[in-house]
Motif scaffolding. Structure first.
Motif, PDB file in Angstrom:
ATOM      1  N   ASP A  18     -48.256  -9.577  29.969  1.00 35.45           N
ATOM      2  CA  ASP A  18     -47.173  -8.460  30.407  1.00 35.45           C
ATOM      3  C   ASP A  18     -45.837  -8.947  30.952  1.00 35.45           C
ATOM      4  O   ASP A  18     -45.448  -9.253  31.979  1.00 35.45           O
ATOM      5  N   TRP A  19     -44.737  -8.685  29.964  1.00 38.02           N
ATOM      6  CA  TRP A  19     -43.616  -9.223  30.062  1.00 38.02           C
ATOM      7  C   TRP A  19     -42.865  -8.683  31.552  1.00 38.02           C
ATOM      8  O   TRP A  19     -41.968  -9.236  32.263  1.00 38.02           O
ATOM      9  N   LEU A  20     -43.047  -7.130  31.684  1.00 32.29           N
ATOM     10  CA  LEU A  20     -42.514  -6.626  32.756  1.00 32.29           C
ATOM     11  C   LEU A  20     -42.955  -7.131  34.251  1.00 32.29           C
ATOM     12  O   LEU A  20     -42.183  -7.184  34.956  1.00 32.29           O
ATOM     13  N   THR A  21     -44.139  -7.112  34.261  1.00 31.51           N
ATOM     14  CA  THR A  21     -44.846  -7.739  35.325  1.00 31.51           C
ATOM     15  C   THR A  21     -44.323  -9.349  35.749  1.00 31.51           C
ATOM     16  O   THR A  21     -43.780  -9.624  36.850  1.00 31.51           O
ATOM     17  N   ILE A  22     -44.025 -10.087  34.650  1.00 29.24           N
ATOM     18  CA  ILE A  22     -43.549 -11.304  34.811  1.00 29.24           C
ATOM     19  C   ILE A  22     -42.129 -10.981  35.241  1.00 29.24           C
ATOM     20  O   ILE A  22     -41.788 -11.976  36.297  1.00 29.24           O
ATOM     21  N   MET A  23     -41.278 -10.415  34.865  1.00 33.29           N
ATOM     22  CA  MET A  23     -39.980 -10.347  35.042  1.00 33.29           C
ATOM     23  C   MET A  23     -39.872  -9.879  36.407  1.00 33.29           C
ATOM     24  O   MET A  23     -38.893 -10.385  37.189  1.00 33.29           O
ATOM     25  N   THR A  24     -40.413  -8.827  36.776  1.00 34.09           N
ATOM     26  CA  THR A  24     -40.451  -8.286  38.128  1.00 34.09           C
ATOM     27  C   THR A  24     -40.750  -9.403  39.365  1.00 34.09           C
ATOM     28  O   THR A  24     -40.094  -9.453  40.212  1.00 34.09           O
ATOM     29  N   VAL A  25     -42.051 -10.054  39.054  1.00 31.78           N
ATOM     30  CA  VAL A  25     -42.328 -10.849  39.847  1.00 31.78           C
ATOM     31  C   VAL A  25     -41.361 -12.047  40.217  1.00 31.78           C
ATOM     32  O   VAL A  25     -41.093 -12.692  41.288  1.00 31.78           O
ATOM     33  N   LEU A  26     -40.903 -12.718  39.007  1.00 34.98           N
ATOM     34  CA  LEU A  26     -39.823 -13.695  38.899  1.00 34.98           C
ATOM     35  C   LEU A  26     -38.520 -13.384  39.702  1.00 34.98           C
ATOM     36  O   LEU A  26     -38.049 -14.148  40.397  1.00 34.98           O
ATOM     37  N   LEU A  27     -38.103 -12.014  39.578  1.00 36.91           N
ATOM     38  CA  LEU A  27     -37.003 -11.703  39.986  1.00 36.91           C
ATOM     39  C   LEU A  27     -37.208 -11.690  41.579  1.00 36.91           C
ATOM     40  O   LEU A  27     -36.281 -11.887  42.453  1.00 36.91           O
ATOM     41  N   ALA A  28     -38.330 -11.112  41.942  1.00 31.14           N
ATOM     42  CA  ALA A  28     -38.642 -11.079  43.366  1.00 31.14           C
ATOM     43  C   ALA A  28     -38.736 -12.532  44.001  1.00 31.14           C
ATOM     44  O   ALA A  28     -38.094 -12.850  45.158  1.00 31.14           O
ATOM     45  N   VAL A  29     -39.266 -13.593  43.449  1.00 33.94           N
ATOM     46  CA  VAL A  29     -39.261 -14.872  43.792  1.00 33.94           C
ATOM     47  C   VAL A  29     -37.944 -15.302  44.023  1.00 33.94           C
ATOM     48  O   VAL A  29     -37.616 -16.328  44.668  1.00 33.94           O
ATOM     49  N   GLY A  30     -36.924 -15.293  42.945  1.00 34.47           N
ATOM     50  CA  GLY A  30     -35.619 -15.644  42.944  1.00 34.47           C
ATOM     51  C   GLY A  30     -34.962 -15.109  43.916  1.00 34.47           C
ATOM     52  O   GLY A  30     -34.368 -15.921  44.797  1.00 34.47           O
ATOM     53  N   LEU A  31     -35.198 -13.844  44.466  1.00 37.12           N
ATOM     54  CA  LEU A  31     -34.585 -13.341  45.708  1.00 37.12           C
ATOM     55  C   LEU A  31     -35.061 -13.776  46.924  1.00 37.12           C
ATOM     56  O   LEU A  31     -34.086 -14.258  48.119  1.00 37.12           O
ATOM     57  N   LEU A  32     -36.295 -14.215  47.374  1.00 34.18           N
ATOM     58  CA  LEU A  32     -36.849 -14.935  48.321  1.00 34.18           C
ATOM     59  C   LEU A  32     -36.311 -16.334  48.417  1.00 34.18           C
ATOM     60  O   LEU A  32     -35.807 -16.646  49.533  1.00 34.18           O
ATOM     61  N   VAL A  33     -36.422 -16.724  47.389  1.00 40.71           N
ATOM     62  CA  VAL A  33     -35.931 -18.394  47.328  1.00 40.71           C
ATOM     63  C   VAL A  33     -34.608 -18.369  47.765  1.00 40.71           C
ATOM     64  O   VAL A  33     -34.067 -19.323  48.726  1.00 40.71           O
ATOM     65  N   ALA A  34     -33.463 -17.438  47.229  1.00 39.70           N
ATOM     66  CA  ALA A  34     -32.036 -17.490  47.398  1.00 39.70           C
ATOM     67  C   ALA A  34     -31.894 -17.307  49.346  1.00 39.70           C
ATOM     68  O   ALA A  34     -31.115 -17.943  49.590  1.00 39.70           O
TER      69      ALA A  34
END
Length: 267
Positions: free
Chosen positions: A153-169
């Motif tokens: 599911d691409w939408l779930t993947i993109m949502t999770v990756l964006l959240a991970v990117g925000l936390l890492v930043a």
């Protein structure tokens, strides 16, 4: 001398209890700021939730907390002997978890109550920078499981990756000081979304395919009745998270930054 010793001991005990009472009821400057931020988050989220057009600014976070909801179903199914086939998020702010087996008395309410509990834990961690760092690792583990279950599911993947990117930043800014505010926002959002979703879907407007409807069919009662029960449990989780945060983290901002600089430093 014995009576004098007994009196001194009693006075010391009263003084100690007085200190504990004052400490338990007091809120220092740092905690007051955190409480103010929580209040501001509640107001901002409530406004953005209902205003036309600008409500789309919350859409990524809504997708994220829906992912938490589905993760609650999936994780409890796995822990009770079930099998998770897939998690999907819908662009129209919905989600579904395909699973088999497990204990439905636990897996059905775990969506709403799981996301509420998760939100309360994030609010608790949001009172402290180091605790927020620890929470980000827990979030990372949850995200990994969600990615595995939603790998098609691409939408779930993109949502999770964006959240991970925000936390890492956030880890690389001022010894991760912004991380606590992001964790706090996600916690408030998750708690409010769960409470609002229960109220909107289960109490004000009956949804035949809701988790509570399925629960009522299997275990009796009505979906609205279970919705009200879950609503108050969700509110209790949020209040407990705030009170526990106040009790556990009395450190000032400067002390938190100092502690954070020694816990997996990033600069």
């Amino acid at each position: 001398m014995a009576p004098v010793y007994e009196t001194s001991f009693s006075n010391a005990g009263l003084a100690a209890r007085d200190v504990l009472v004052r400490r338990g009821l007091s809120v220092d400057h740092t905690q007051a700021v955190t409480l103010g931020i929580i209040g501001a988050y509640v107001v901002v989220i409530a406004l953005l939730w209902n205003l036309p057009y600008v409500r789309w600014s919350l859409w990524p976070f809504k997708m994220l907390v829906i992912a938490f909801h589905e993760f609650g179903h999936a994780s409890t199914a796995m822990c009770t002997g079930g099998h998770v086939h897939e998690i999907k998020l819908d662009p129209r702010e919905g989600g579904v978890t395909h699973l088999s087996g497990g204990i439905s008395a636990i897996t059905l309410p775990a969506g709403y109550l799981g996301s509420s509990l998760f939100g309360a834990l994030l609010i608790f961690c949001g009172f402290d920078i180091v605790a927020s760092k620890v929470a980000s690792f827990v979030l990372g583990v949850c995200f990994l499981f969600t990615l595995w279950w939603a790998r098609r599911d691409w939408l779930t993947i993109m949502t999770v990756l964006l959240a991970v990117g925000l936390l890492v930043a956030c880890w690389f800014i001022d010894h991760a000081e912004p991380l606590r505010f992001v964790v706090l926002f996600i916690g408030v959002m998750s708690s409010l979304y769960s409470v609002w979703d229960i109220c909107d879907d289960l109490i004000l407007d009956k949804v035949n395919k809701s988790d509570a409807s399925q629960f009522a069919k299997r275990y009796g009662g009505s979906s609205r009745c279970w919705g009200i029960v879950w609503f108050f449990i969700s509110l209790i989780f949020m209040v407990i998270g705030i009170i526990a945060g106040i009790a556990a983290f009395p450190e000032s901002f400067s002390q938190q930054e100092k502690d954070s600089s020694h816990f997996i430093p990033t600069r």
